[in-house]
Design an enzyme around this catalytic site. Structure first.
Site, PDB file in Angstrom:
ATOM      1  N   THR A 154      85.168  75.006 -33.315  1.00 25.40           N
ATOM      2  CA  THR A 154      86.288  75.431 -32.192  1.00 25.40           C
ATOM      3  C   THR A 154      85.943  74.792 -30.924  1.00 25.40           C
ATOM      4  OG1 THR A 154      87.514  76.868 -33.525  1.00 25.40           O
ATOM      5  CG2 THR A 154      87.550  77.231 -31.855  1.00 25.40           C
ATOM      6  N   ARG A 182      94.039  81.080 -45.458  1.00 28.53           N
ATOM      7  CA  ARG A 182      93.332  81.833 -45.037  1.00 28.53           C
ATOM      8  C   ARG A 182      93.585  81.336 -43.140  1.00 28.53           C
ATOM      9  NH1 ARG A 182      89.489  80.302 -39.962  1.00 28.53           N
ATOM     10  NH2 ARG A 182      88.579  82.537 -39.729  1.00 28.53           N
ATOM     11  N   SER A 184      93.134  81.661 -39.574  1.00 32.10           N
ATOM     12  CA  SER A 184      91.999  81.665 -37.774  1.00 32.10           C
ATOM     13  C   SER A 184      92.355  82.953 -36.983  1.00 32.10           C
ATOM     14  CB  SER A 184      91.655  80.548 -38.037  1.00 32.10           C
ATOM     15  OG  SER A 184      91.111  80.323 -36.633  1.00 32.10           O
ATOM     16  N   ASP A 185      91.242  83.013 -36.576  1.00 29.12           N
ATOM     17  CA  ASP A 185      92.005  84.127 -35.233  1.00 29.12           C
ATOM     18  C   ASP A 185      92.200  83.251 -33.709  1.00 29.12           C
ATOM     19  OD1 ASP A 185      88.768  82.734 -35.160  1.00 29.12           O
ATOM     20  OD2 ASP A 185      89.145  83.445 -32.532  1.00 29.12           O
ATOM     21  N   VAL A 205      83.081  83.281 -36.341  1.00 29.51           N
ATOM     22  CA  VAL A 205      83.682  83.576 -37.204  1.00 29.51           C
ATOM     23  C   VAL A 205      85.022  84.824 -36.925  1.00 29.51           C
ATOM     24  CG1 VAL A 205      83.603  85.438 -39.613  1.00 29.51           C
ATOM     25  CG2 VAL A 205      82.031  83.220 -37.952  1.00 29.51           C
ATOM     26  N   GLY A 206      85.992  83.642 -37.698  1.00 26.77           N
ATOM     27  CA  GLY A 206      87.609  84.671 -36.769  1.00 26.77           C
ATOM     28  C   GLY A 206      87.612  85.748 -37.814  1.00 26.77           C
TER      29      GLY A 206
HETATM   30  N1  ASP Z   1      87.151  81.282 -35.151  1.00 24.88           N
HETATM   31  C1  ASP Z   1      87.323  79.562 -35.850  1.00 24.88           C
HETATM   32  C2  ASP Z   1      87.567  80.069 -37.547  1.00 24.88           C
HETATM   33  O1  ASP Z   1      87.515  81.060 -37.978  1.00 24.88           O
HETATM   34  C3  ASP Z   1      85.847  78.734 -36.144  1.00 24.88           C
HETATM   35  C4  ASP Z   1      85.153  79.014 -35.113  1.00 24.88           C
HETATM   36  O2  ASP Z   1      85.776  79.551 -34.283  1.00 24.88           O
HETATM   37  O3  ASP Z   1      84.224  77.540 -35.260  1.00 24.88           O
HETATM   38  O4  ASP Z   1      88.689  79.519 -37.817  1.00 24.88           O
END
Ligand code: ASP
Length: 280
Positions: A154, A182, A184-185, A205-206
């Protein structure tokens, strides 16, 4: 004036030395271009510009480099937040646009500021964003081999401009191989948050970032008087207690820049006319 950008995570075990060098060079070049842009533009316009450059670079999991989800489709999410007005806008799981961050920015003009899926795409088409296939052959090969792209990728940017205004933008292709639908954060206040005291963009990890309300907690703690270092320390302690995988970049209103990750190594670069720091 200060800028910090991130390009997600780098993992020594599944990425080559060439990829590492390429990411270092790309981050340095993008942070410099964004700083030039900042000379005549606001923090808000600059975070969108910087994130669009990161989206246009195949090295990162956002825009053109986005990962493919479990059903073979690319869905992207992006958000932007203006610390001065404390307004956020974003797109969630949008398909077939080149720069999700620009669609997010366009939405800042609306009352309904976060759109998802087909609604986001319809809005983009109606507002002049051309249809653009973001899939690159490399991602398809990875998908077909059922290999995960090494590390999370990201992208995000935090800027303090000459008026002392803060802004943040974040853009992602997601975790890779997720269940369609799903969320994402990155287009939530857990992954992307700003006010007039502090601005934060997260990667990782979101689900962990959301469980820990990471960006919001850091910003709130700084707003309540904690130093940026202490706000990160406490928030990452709490992340550790849920074994959370995340990294974050931030700037406060006094120009203090900070970054931290719970697992090595988040890739980032900061700039204030000179390169302040990059990942090793
Ligand atoms: N935060 C992102 C997600 O969970 C993934 C990432 O940061 O690469 O979708």
């Amino acid at each position: 004036m200060k800028i910090i950008i991130h390009g997600g995570f780098f993992s020594e075990s599944d990425q080559s030395h060439e990829v590492k060098t390429a990411k270092q060079e790309s981050l340095k070049s993008i942070v410099k271009k964004a700083f030039e842009f900042l000379q005549n533009n606001s923090a808000f316009d600059t975070v969108a510009f910087a994130v669009s450059l990161l989206e246009d670079d195949e090295l990162y999991n956002a825009g053109i480099g986005s990962q493919i989800q479990s059903d073979g489709v690319i869905r992207m999410s992006a958000a932007i937040m203006d610390g001065g007005t404390q307004k956020m806008s974003g797109v969630i799981n949008i398909q077939d646009v080149k720069n999700p961050v620009f669609v997010a920015k366009e939405l800042m003009k609306e009352d309904d500021r976060v759109l998802g899926g087909s609604g986001a795409k319809k809005y983009a088409s109606e507002h002049g964003f051309e249809n653009f296939s973001t899939e690159i052959p490399k991602r398809r090969e990875e998908y077909e081999l059922k290999l995960k792209n090494g590390g999370k990728g990201t992208v995000g940017c935090v800027v303090l401009d000459k008026q002392g205004k803060l802004a943040v933008a974040t853009s992602t292709g997601g975790k890779g191989f997720e269940i369609p639908g799903r969320i994402s954060d990155s287009a939530t206040v857990a992954g992307n948050y700003a006010n007039s005291f502090c601005a934060v963009s997260c990667t990782g990890v979101g689900e962990d970032i959301v469980s820990n309300a990471t960006a919001t907690k850091i910003v709130t703690r700084v707003t309540d008087g904690m130093s940026i270092e202490k706000a990160f320390d406490k928030t990452f302690e709490e992340l550790k207690s849920i074994d959370g995988f995340a990294g974050a970049i931030a700037i406060d209103k006094n120009g203090n820049i900070f970054h931290q990750d719970s697992y090595p190594t988040m890739v980032f670069a900061s700039f204030d006319g000179n390169i302040l720091e990059t990942f090793n």
